[in-house]
Write a protein that holds these residues in place. Structure first.
Motif, PDB file in Angstrom:
ATOM      1  N   GLY A 176      25.697   5.407  23.840  1.00  0.00           N
ATOM      2  CA  GLY A 176      26.511   5.932  24.919  1.00  0.00           C
ATOM      3  C   GLY A 176      25.921   5.610  26.283  1.00  0.00           C
ATOM      4  O   GLY A 176      24.721   5.733  26.490  1.00  0.00           O
ATOM      5  N   TYR A 177      26.781   5.173  27.196  1.00  0.00           N
ATOM      6  CA  TYR A 177      26.376   5.014  28.589  1.00  0.00           C
ATOM      7  C   TYR A 177      27.609   5.120  29.471  1.00  0.00           C
ATOM      8  O   TYR A 177      28.741   5.148  28.977  1.00  0.00           O
ATOM      9  CB  TYR A 177      25.611   3.706  28.836  1.00  0.00           C
ATOM     10  N   SER A 178      27.398   5.194  30.762  1.00  0.00           N
ATOM     11  CA  SER A 178      28.504   5.432  31.678  1.00  0.00           C
ATOM     12  C   SER A 178      29.166   4.111  32.071  1.00  0.00           C
ATOM     13  O   SER A 178      28.582   3.038  31.926  1.00  0.00           O
ATOM     14  CB  SER A 178      28.004   6.150  32.932  1.00  0.00           C
ATOM     15  N   PRO A 179      30.396   4.185  32.599  1.00  0.00           N
ATOM     16  CA  PRO A 179      31.052   2.968  33.085  1.00  0.00           C
ATOM     17  C   PRO A 179      30.579   2.553  34.468  1.00  0.00           C
ATOM     18  O   PRO A 179      31.116   1.603  35.035  1.00  0.00           O
ATOM     19  CB  PRO A 179      32.537   3.383  33.123  1.00  0.00           C
ATOM     20  N   CYS A 180      29.571   3.224  34.998  1.00  0.00           N
ATOM     21  CA  CYS A 180      29.060   2.893  36.328  1.00  0.00           C
ATOM     22  C   CYS A 180      28.347   1.541  36.315  1.00  0.00           C
ATOM     23  O   CYS A 180      27.774   1.137  35.292  1.00  0.00           O
ATOM     24  CB  CYS A 180      28.121   3.987  36.817  1.00  0.00           C
ATOM     25  N   PRO A 181      28.373   0.826  37.437  1.00  0.00           N
ATOM     26  CA  PRO A 181      27.840  -0.532  37.455  1.00  0.00           C
ATOM     27  C   PRO A 181      26.397  -0.670  37.017  1.00  0.00           C
ATOM     28  O   PRO A 181      26.022  -1.687  36.419  1.00  0.00           O
ATOM     29  CB  PRO A 181      28.014  -0.954  38.921  1.00  0.00           C
ATOM     30  N   ASN A 182      25.548   0.324  37.310  1.00  0.00           N
ATOM     31  CA  ASN A 182      24.150   0.176  36.897  1.00  0.00           C
ATOM     32  C   ASN A 182      24.014   0.135  35.380  1.00  0.00           C
ATOM     33  O   ASN A 182      23.229  -0.642  34.830  1.00  0.00           O
ATOM     34  CB  ASN A 182      23.282   1.291  37.482  1.00  0.00           C
ATOM     35  N   ASP A 183      24.804   0.963  34.664  1.00  0.00           N
ATOM     36  CA  ASP A 183      24.712   0.976  33.204  1.00  0.00           C
ATOM     37  C   ASP A 183      25.355  -0.262  32.586  1.00  0.00           C
ATOM     38  O   ASP A 183      24.800  -0.863  31.658  1.00  0.00           O
ATOM     39  CB  ASP A 183      25.363   2.234  32.646  1.00  0.00           C
ATOM     40  N   LEU A 194      25.555  10.917  19.051  1.00  0.00           N
ATOM     41  CA  LEU A 194      25.160   9.553  19.374  1.00  0.00           C
ATOM     42  C   LEU A 194      23.735   9.268  18.908  1.00  0.00           C
ATOM     43  O   LEU A 194      22.868  10.128  18.986  1.00  0.00           O
ATOM     44  CB  LEU A 194      25.261   9.324  20.881  1.00  0.00           C
ATOM     45  N   ASP A 195      23.524   8.025  18.439  1.00  0.00           N
ATOM     46  CA  ASP A 195      22.171   7.618  18.037  1.00  0.00           C
ATOM     47  C   ASP A 195      21.305   7.332  19.259  1.00  0.00           C
ATOM     48  O   ASP A 195      20.115   7.671  19.289  1.00  0.00           O
ATOM     49  CB  ASP A 195      22.239   6.357  17.172  1.00  0.00           C
ATOM     50  N   LEU A 196      21.910   6.664  20.238  1.00  0.00           N
ATOM     51  CA  LEU A 196      21.233   6.278  21.472  1.00  0.00           C
ATOM     52  C   LEU A 196      22.153   6.661  22.616  1.00  0.00           C
ATOM     53  O   LEU A 196      23.364   6.480  22.517  1.00  0.00           O
ATOM     54  CB  LEU A 196      20.998   4.767  21.521  1.00  0.00           C
ATOM     55  N   THR A 197      21.610   7.151  23.707  1.00  0.00           N
ATOM     56  CA  THR A 197      22.498   7.513  24.802  1.00  0.00           C
ATOM     57  C   THR A 197      21.777   7.661  26.123  1.00  0.00           C
ATOM     58  O   THR A 197      20.618   8.068  26.176  1.00  0.00           O
ATOM     59  CB  THR A 197      23.263   8.817  24.483  1.00  0.00           C
ATOM     60  N   LYS A 198      22.484   7.314  27.173  1.00  0.00           N
ATOM     61  CA  LYS A 198      22.074   7.677  28.529  1.00  0.00           C
ATOM     62  C   LYS A 198      22.388   9.150  28.724  1.00  0.00           C
ATOM     63  O   LYS A 198      23.461   9.624  28.352  1.00  0.00           O
ATOM     64  CB  LYS A 198      22.874   6.834  29.531  1.00  0.00           C
ATOM     65  N   VAL A 199      21.456   9.890  29.302  1.00  0.00           N
ATOM     66  CA  VAL A 199      21.698  11.286  29.653  1.00  0.00           C
ATOM     67  C   VAL A 199      21.050  11.573  30.996  1.00  0.00           C
ATOM     68  O   VAL A 199      20.187  10.832  31.460  1.00  0.00           O
ATOM     69  CB  VAL A 199      21.133  12.291  28.613  1.00  0.00           C
ATOM     70  N   ILE A 255      17.303   7.030  28.925  1.00  0.00           N
ATOM     71  CA  ILE A 255      17.898   6.645  27.642  1.00  0.00           C
ATOM     72  C   ILE A 255      17.145   7.351  26.524  1.00  0.00           C
ATOM     73  O   ILE A 255      15.909   7.311  26.471  1.00  0.00           O
ATOM     74  CB  ILE A 255      17.832   5.117  27.416  1.00  0.00           C
ATOM     75  N   LEU A 256      17.899   7.981  25.635  1.00  0.00           N
ATOM     76  CA  LEU A 256      17.325   8.710  24.519  1.00  0.00           C
ATOM     77  C   LEU A 256      17.676   8.047  23.199  1.00  0.00           C
ATOM     78  O   LEU A 256      18.702   7.380  23.073  1.00  0.00           O
ATOM     79  CB  LEU A 256      17.830  10.161  24.482  1.00  0.00           C
ATOM     80  N   ALA A 257      16.812   8.253  22.212  1.00  0.00           N
ATOM     81  CA  ALA A 257      17.053   7.798  20.840  1.00  0.00           C
ATOM     82  C   ALA A 257      16.753   8.943  19.887  1.00  0.00           C
ATOM     83  O   ALA A 257      15.806   9.707  20.112  1.00  0.00           O
ATOM     84  CB  ALA A 257      16.170   6.591  20.505  1.00  0.00           C
ATOM     85  N   ARG A 258      17.552   9.057  18.844  1.00  0.00           N
ATOM     86  CA  ARG A 258      17.281  10.080  17.834  1.00  0.00           C
ATOM     87  C   ARG A 258      15.873   9.909  17.285  1.00  0.00           C
ATOM     88  O   ARG A 258      15.458   8.806  16.918  1.00  0.00           O
ATOM     89  CB  ARG A 258      18.247   9.938  16.665  1.00  0.00           C
ATOM     90  N   ARG A 259      15.125  10.968  17.211  1.00  0.00           N
ATOM     91  CA  ARG A 259      13.781  10.889  16.649  1.00  0.00           C
ATOM     92  C   ARG A 259      13.809  10.428  15.194  1.00  0.00           C
ATOM     93  O   ARG A 259      12.877   9.771  14.730  1.00  0.00           O
ATOM     94  CB  ARG A 259      13.092  12.253  16.755  1.00  0.00           C
ATOM     95  N   SER A 260      14.903  10.748  14.508  1.00  0.00           N
ATOM     96  CA  SER A 260      15.006  10.390  13.093  1.00  0.00           C
ATOM     97  C   SER A 260      15.077   8.885  12.875  1.00  0.00           C
ATOM     98  O   SER A 260      14.890   8.416  11.743  1.00  0.00           O
ATOM     99  CB  SER A 260      16.232  11.054  12.474  1.00  0.00           C
ATOM    100  N   LEU A 261      15.321   8.097  13.911  1.00  0.00           N
ATOM    101  CA  LEU A 261      15.320   6.640  13.780  1.00  0.00           C
ATOM    102  C   LEU A 261      13.920   6.110  13.499  1.00  0.00           C
ATOM    103  O   LEU A 261      13.773   5.009  12.955  1.00  0.00           O
ATOM    104  CB  LEU A 261      15.881   5.985  15.040  1.00  0.00           C
ATOM    105  N   GLY A 262      12.916   6.849  13.893  1.00  0.00           N
ATOM    106  CA  GLY A 262      11.544   6.446  13.645  1.00  0.00           C
ATOM    107  C   GLY A 262      10.966   5.610  14.770  1.00  0.00           C
ATOM    108  O   GLY A 262      11.690   4.932  15.512  1.00  0.00           O
ATOM    109  N   ALA A 263       9.656   5.634  14.874  1.00  0.00           N
ATOM    110  CA  ALA A 263       8.969   4.979  15.992  1.00  0.00           C
ATOM    111  C   ALA A 263       9.180   3.470  16.000  1.00  0.00           C
ATOM    112  O   ALA A 263       9.355   2.862  17.069  1.00  0.00           O
ATOM    113  CB  ALA A 263       7.473   5.299  15.927  1.00  0.00           C
TER     114      ALA A 263
END
Length: 278
Positions: A8-15, A53-58, A184-192
Motif C-alpha cells: 500500500g502507498y498513496s497516489p501522491c507523486p513522492n510515493d 497489507l503485507d507492506l505499506t506506507k503509513v 514503510i512497514l513490513a509484517r514481522r511474520s515475513l521474516g528478517a
C-alpha cells in the motif's frame, strides 16, 4: 511458485515516484510479485491496523500503534527538513486563539495530527477529512483552521489562506531533528531475510526513478491530485530525499524521538519490540 505481497502507498507523486520501478518490474524480485493498492495515507493507516497489507506506507503516528505486528524499513519513507504540515486559516489569528476551536486534519493517525497534539494542549476538537478536502472545509467555515499536507502546501496561498504555524519548523526548532512524516512497514511474520530483500528492492526502485525520471512521469501524472507539472516536481523534490534511500542514524534518531515524545504524552501505546528486523 511466485508469492504475491500486497503493498500500500498513496497516489501522491513522492510515493508513485519511489515505487514506479518496483511495481513495473524494473527491479528483480525472484519468487515474489508485488500488488499495489493506492489509497490516501489515513486509509493506509487504518488498513495496516486491520492487518490487511503485507507492506505499506503509513504515517509515523500510526507506526506507534503498529509496532507489535509490523517492522519499519529503512528505505522508501518521507523524512526531511522544511517539509512539515502547515496550519492554515481563512484570516489572521493565532495558535493560542485556536485552542478549543475545531481544526480540520487529514486523519487521526497522521503525523500531521500527532505534531499538532505535541505542539500543545487544546487542539483535540478535530474534523477528520481526506487531505485534499481540508481547504474547502476551512473556506466553508466547517473548521476554524486546517492542517494541510502534500500538494496543498504549494497552493494554499493562491487560494487566499493564511499560514498560522509551520509544524515542521516547530518540530525542527524544538528537537533539532528532521521531520518524520511517513515510513514503510513490513509484517514481522515475513521474516528478517525477506524484509531485508524488500528493503533493498525499494531502495533500488528509488535509484531507478532518479536515473530515469522521464519514464516515471506518466504513472505519476495518472495518479496525482495536482496535475500541474511544476507542483508535481516540487512535491517530489520536497518529500523524496536521501532519507528516502536510507534513514541512517539521523533519521532513526528522529523517529525514535517522535515516538518517545508521543508515548510520554499518552498519544501512542508503549512497545518493547525493536523498530527494525533487517
Amino acid at each position: 511458485m511466485t508469492r504475491t505481497l500486497t503493498l500500500g502507498y498513496s497516489p501522491c507523486p513522492n510515493d508513485t515516484f519511489i515505487f514506479y520501478a518496483l511495481i513495473h518490474g524494473r527491479i528483480p524480485l525472484p519468487g515474489l510479485a508485488v500488488r499495489e493498492r493506492l489509497e490516501d495515507v489515513e486509509t493506509l493507516n487504518q488498513l495496516a491496523l486491520s492487518g490487511a497489507l503485507d507492506l505499506t506506507k503509513v504515517s509515523y503516528h500510526a507506526l506507534g500503534h503498529l509496532r507489535s505486528e509490523y517492522a519499519l524499513l529503512r528505505s522508501g519513507g518521507a523524512l526531511g527538513r522544511g517539509c512539515g504540515p502547515l496550519v492554515i486559516s481563512r484570516g489572521k489569528t493565532t495558535m493560542e486563539a485556536l485552542r478549543g476551536r475545531r481544526i480540520a486534519i487529514p486523519g487521526r493517525l497522521t503525523t500531521a495530527n500527532l505534531l499538532l497534539q505535541l505542539y500543545g494542549e487544546g487542539y483535540e476538537d478535530v474534523l477528520v477529512l481526506p487531505f485534499h478536502e481540508i481547504m474547502d472545509a476551512v473556506a466553508a467555515g466547517e473548521a476554524e483552521a486546517g492542517v494541510i499536507i502534500h500538494e496543498s502546501r504549494f497552493t494554499f496561498l493562491d487560494q487566499g489562506f493564511v499560514e498560522l504555524c509551520d509544524l515542521g519548523r516547530w518540530w525542527e526548532e524544538e528537537t533539532g531533528h528532521p521531520i518524520p512524516l511517513g515510513g514503510i512497514l513490513a509484517r514481522r511474520s515475513l521474516g528478517a531475510e525477506m524484509i531485508g530483500l524488500i528493503d533493498r528492492a525499494i531502495r533500488s526502485s528509488l535509484k531507478y526513478a532518479r536515473a530515469h525520471p522521464e519514464e516515471t512521469r506518466a504513472y505519476i501524472g495518472h495518479h496525482a491530485q495536482e496535475l500541474d507539472n511544476k507542483v508535481v516536481a516540487s512535491h517530489i523534490d520536497l518529500y523524496v530525499s536521501d532519507f528516502s534511500l536510507n534513514l541512517g542514524e539521523e533519521g532513526v534518531g528522529a523517529v525514535e524521538d517522535l515516538l518517545r515524545r508521543a508515548e510520554e504524552r499518552g498519544l501512542i501505546p508503549s512497545c518493547e519490540r525493536p523498530l527494525f528486523l533487517s
